[in-house]
Design a protein around this motif. Sequence first.
Motif, short mmCIF file in Angstrom:
data_model
loop_
_atom_site.label_atom_id
_atom_site.label_comp_id
_atom_site.label_asym_id
_atom_site.label_seq_id
_atom_site.Cartn_x
_atom_site.Cartn_y
_atom_site.Cartn_z
N PHE B 266 -3.56 -5.21 3.01
CA PHE B 266 -2.14 -5.52 2.90
C PHE B 266 -1.83 -6.68 3.85
CE2 PHE B 266 2.37 -5.37 3.08
CZ PHE B 266 2.76 -4.82 1.85
N LEU B 267 -1.22 -7.71 3.32
CA LEU B 267 -0.81 -8.84 4.15
C LEU B 267 0.64 -8.61 4.58
CD1 LEU B 267 -2.33 -11.87 2.17
CD2 LEU B 267 -3.19 -10.79 4.26
N GLY B 268 0.84 -8.44 5.87
CA GLY B 268 2.19 -8.14 6.37
C GLY B 268 2.30 -6.68 6.74
N THR B 269 3.47 -6.13 6.60
CA THR B 269 3.72 -4.73 6.97
C THR B 269 3.83 -3.88 5.71
OG1 THR B 269 4.95 -5.52 8.89
CG2 THR B 269 5.21 -3.19 8.29
N PRO B 270 2.92 -2.92 5.55
CA PRO B 270 2.95 -2.11 4.32
C PRO B 270 4.18 -1.23 4.25
CG PRO B 270 1.19 -1.39 5.80
CD PRO B 270 1.80 -2.58 6.43
N PRO B 271 4.72 -1.01 3.07
CA PRO B 271 5.86 -0.11 2.91
C PRO B 271 5.43 1.35 3.15
CG PRO B 271 5.06 -0.84 0.78
CD PRO B 271 4.27 -1.58 1.80
N GLN B 272 6.43 2.17 3.42
CA GLN B 272 6.13 3.55 3.76
C GLN B 272 5.39 4.28 2.63
OE1 GLN B 272 6.59 4.74 6.88
NE2 GLN B 272 5.39 6.48 6.17
N PHE B 273 5.77 4.01 1.37
CA PHE B 273 5.12 4.75 0.27
C PHE B 273 3.63 4.46 0.22
CE2 PHE B 273 3.91 1.76 -3.05
CZ PHE B 273 4.69 0.64 -2.81
N MET B 274 3.26 3.26 0.63
CA MET B 274 1.83 2.94 0.60
C MET B 274 1.11 3.59 1.78
SD MET B 274 -0.01 -0.66 -0.28
CE MET B 274 0.58 -0.61 -1.95
N LYS B 275 1.77 3.66 2.91
CA LYS B 275 1.17 4.35 4.06
C LYS B 275 1.03 5.85 3.76
CE LYS B 275 2.51 2.93 8.21
NZ LYS B 275 3.39 2.36 9.30
N ASP B 276 2.02 6.39 3.06
CA ASP B 276 1.92 7.80 2.67
C ASP B 276 0.75 8.01 1.70
OD1 ASP B 276 4.14 8.21 4.20
OD2 ASP B 276 5.54 8.30 2.51
N ALA B 277 0.63 7.08 0.76
CA ALA B 277 -0.47 7.20 -0.20
C ALA B 277 -1.81 7.06 0.51
CB ALA B 277 -0.33 6.12 -1.29
N GLU B 278 -1.88 6.13 1.45
CA GLU B 278 -3.11 5.95 2.23
C GLU B 278 -3.48 7.26 2.94
OE1 GLU B 278 -2.53 3.83 5.78
OE2 GLU B 278 -4.68 3.61 6.25
N ARG B 311 -0.29 17.21 -3.17
CA ARG B 311 0.79 17.47 -2.20
C ARG B 311 1.64 16.23 -1.98
NH1 ARG B 311 -3.21 20.68 0.32
NH2 ARG B 311 -3.86 19.02 1.74
N ALA B 312 1.02 15.05 -2.11
CA ALA B 312 1.77 13.79 -1.93
C ALA B 312 2.42 13.34 -3.23
CB ALA B 312 0.83 12.71 -1.40
N GLY B 313 2.29 14.15 -4.28
CA GLY B 313 2.94 13.80 -5.55
C GLY B 313 2.21 12.75 -6.35
N ILE B 314 0.92 12.58 -6.06
CA ILE B 314 0.14 11.56 -6.77
C ILE B 314 -0.74 12.21 -7.83
CG2 ILE B 314 -1.69 9.83 -6.52
CD1 ILE B 314 -0.59 9.29 -3.69
N ASP B 315 -0.54 11.82 -9.07
CA ASP B 315 -1.34 12.34 -10.18
C ASP B 315 -2.22 11.21 -10.68
OD1 ASP B 315 -2.41 13.64 -12.32
OD2 ASP B 315 -0.62 13.47 -13.57
N GLU B 389 -9.70 3.19 5.69
CA GLU B 389 -8.24 3.01 5.84
C GLU B 389 -7.78 1.80 5.04
OE1 GLU B 389 -8.19 2.40 10.08
OE2 GLU B 389 -8.40 0.23 9.86
N LEU B 390 -6.47 1.73 4.90
CA LEU B 390 -5.84 0.52 4.37
C LEU B 390 -5.90 -0.55 5.45
CD1 LEU B 390 -3.95 -1.01 2.34
CD2 LEU B 390 -2.03 0.12 3.50
N PHE B 391 -6.56 -1.66 5.14
CA PHE B 391 -6.61 -2.74 6.13
C PHE B 391 -5.28 -3.50 6.10
CE2 PHE B 391 -11.46 -3.02 5.40
CZ PHE B 391 -11.68 -2.04 6.37
N VAL B 392 -4.77 -3.76 7.28
CA VAL B 392 -3.49 -4.50 7.38
C VAL B 392 -3.74 -5.77 8.18
CG1 VAL B 392 -1.14 -4.45 8.30
CG2 VAL B 392 -2.14 -2.38 7.27
#
Lengths: 394, 394
Positions: B266-278, B311-315, B389-392
């Motif tokens: 991710f270039l910049g600051t990842p949004p919360q939904f992506m950090k949750d998914a990570e 649990r995170a709502g990801i199907d 991890e998600l690289f930032v």
Amino acid sequence: MPAAQLPFSSSEYDRRLKKVRSAMAAADIDVLFVEDPSNMAWLTGYDGWSFYVHQGVLVFHDEDPIWWGRSQDANGAVRTCWMADDRVARYPDHYVQSVHCHPMETLAALVRDRGYGDKRLGLELENYYFSAKAYLVLQSELPDADLVDATALVNWQRAVKSDEEIVFMRRAARISERIVDGILERIEPGMKKNNMVAQIHADAVRGMDDDWGDYPAIVPLLPSGSDAAAPHLTWDGRTFETGTATFFEIAGCYRRYHAPFCRTVFLGTPPQFMKDAEAALVEGLNAGLDAARPGNTASDIARALGAPLARAGIDRAARAGYPIGLSYPPDWGERTISIRVEDDTVLEPGMTFHFMPGLWMNDWGLEITESILIKPEGPAECLCNRPRELFVKD
Amino acid sequence: MPAAQLPFSSSEYDRRLKKVRSAMAAADIDVLFVEDPSNMAWLTGYDGWSFYVHQGVLVFHDEDPIWWGRSQDANGAVRTCWMADDRVARYPDHYVQSVHCHPMETLAALVRDRGYGDKRLGLELENYYFSAKAYLVLQSELPDADLVDATALVNWQRAVKSDEEIVFMRRAARISERIVDGILERIEPGMKKNNMVAQIHADAVRGMDDDWGDYPAIVPLLPSGSDAAAPHLTWDGRTFETGTATFFEIAGCYRRYHAPFCRTVFLGTPPQFMKDAEAALVEGLNAGLDAARPGNTASDIARALGAPLARAGIDRAARAGYPIGLSYPPDWGERTISIRVEDDTVLEPGMTFHFMPGLWMNDWGLEITESILIKPEGPAECLCNRPRELFVKD
């Protein structure tokens, strides 16, 4: 989802669809299933590395094509196809590489649902990716349909290129020249082959200015010395050596359109037998280019090439070329016409070929080739512009 | 011609042949025809980009295998196979992509000549390159033979890797790490994707020290932002942009052995939904790695992965991995086991998988994956060693 990246105009896609429908009508085919990724892309714009699972395009006479494929690839289809999103059909992921079920069961259901369960369905029986099992499943699931061999039906419609396609192939040719220039500049004794390939790949993908490079349908081939007898060996970590010839079989690729281009580099002083072979091969190439004009046949090119080679005592016994254009791995040829004495296909303006009379002898090889365009009159045009010779680097 | 470059010991090839013969015996198969290039290479060492024409290996119970293919590729076969030169059979070039004749006519003749015309012939019916037409020609040319579906018979024998193979996969993993390190070092807003691919290709092929890099069976995939919803889009000339995630699906390849490895930047600051998914994805990966042990099943890995995602709502609704090893395009998977809840294959030490729970959502994507080795006890070993991890990158 807007198909923002469509490479061609809508009139170009209309032209292609009309041609295919005419060919379907001539073969009395009601609906055509196309699994060849090159044919899929040529008809719909679909572009993605998803051809390792079953997918395809259904072509109808009276409604837009339907892209059919794996669920997760439908996202790619709506992004790259010109059809509306509701022309994208997907099958669930558990059909992928399963021993319990087969994706073709879902294609058969789609065909039945559309009212073609008892009609004539054209299939590409001789094609990469459409497996024997796929055919057997369709046969079992569509007992009332007439399954017709439509091998290369679309491929034949691709033989004559439009002006829009020629533009792409010229861009690919600029990339091919860049790759060959880079090879000649960099090659030297002691350089490892894989390091040369790193540069070839990089040149191919960087492209020229804004014309970014796409992946060619075949990886670079560069066997040296006696290994050059084997046309399809890939590289390793050995070094280029003085006193040996290496042929480089490469292609620039612009948005899936290819301009294959092969040259051979000798490090040091080439032996007389190789200079003799070069002379015969170049004479044959020039004679072939002169014969490559409308009204002549593919076999005329082969015969023109063959005469000087025969005088030099060289018996190739292999075809000397094939049509080129839009392609996906594993082949950048179109699998219709072959430049060989058995093929009497009449040449037409706008046809494009890789004129490819590689010499693969018992313990040496030599490749000097051209990507060519059949012109309205006169000899063929070479898409790349570099000396037609064995390159020698001391 | 000495097979100077055989990648494996002769005892390793013996082991493989014995396993395949046992599986043939269990399926009551007298002779097996293998067209899958990965199976050909695994059994015989054959290596070349010639799978765009029909070729294969005939496996017998009581004599060495026969490589069969196009005349010009026989030169490659004698250079890369372990069998004696007289175990290489060739068909003339005019059979290639002809509308008048089919190479399988020559294979059928070979089968008859060897005395197997009325025996049980195993065929890989669900396989790239073995076309529907190939099957129909064999059926017609061998009316007295019993054609048996032997899909994936060899692939299953490849599931547990030998020590020699693990060595190769570890080398491939070092190359994968190099590629990912290079991506993270170079990526920045405004860089064109094709220029990044040039570097990825170059790192992949340069390899590590003397371990030269081979071509992976899939090109690098690196869609950004909403395009990352589509797992198989290839690159173009657009730039990386601040505020978007790009996943990189790559594999180092050492002598055709792969270690696929995916990371997202991710270039910049990842949004919360992506950090949750990570967070959910990493938790699922860790749980899956812990479940990936002998005696458990492929479905156990899938279930362990699925719980935190649910649990995170990801199907995901897609399989989460597949076996890896020796491969040719278009796929680096082995097409046997699938990591999904429907697959109850029991895990064994020495099995290797790409544990690949890619998240491809409607308008974003995230890939964090591992190539894993099932150990004699305990959780799976990850072949690559980089943060999970998600690289930032700011």
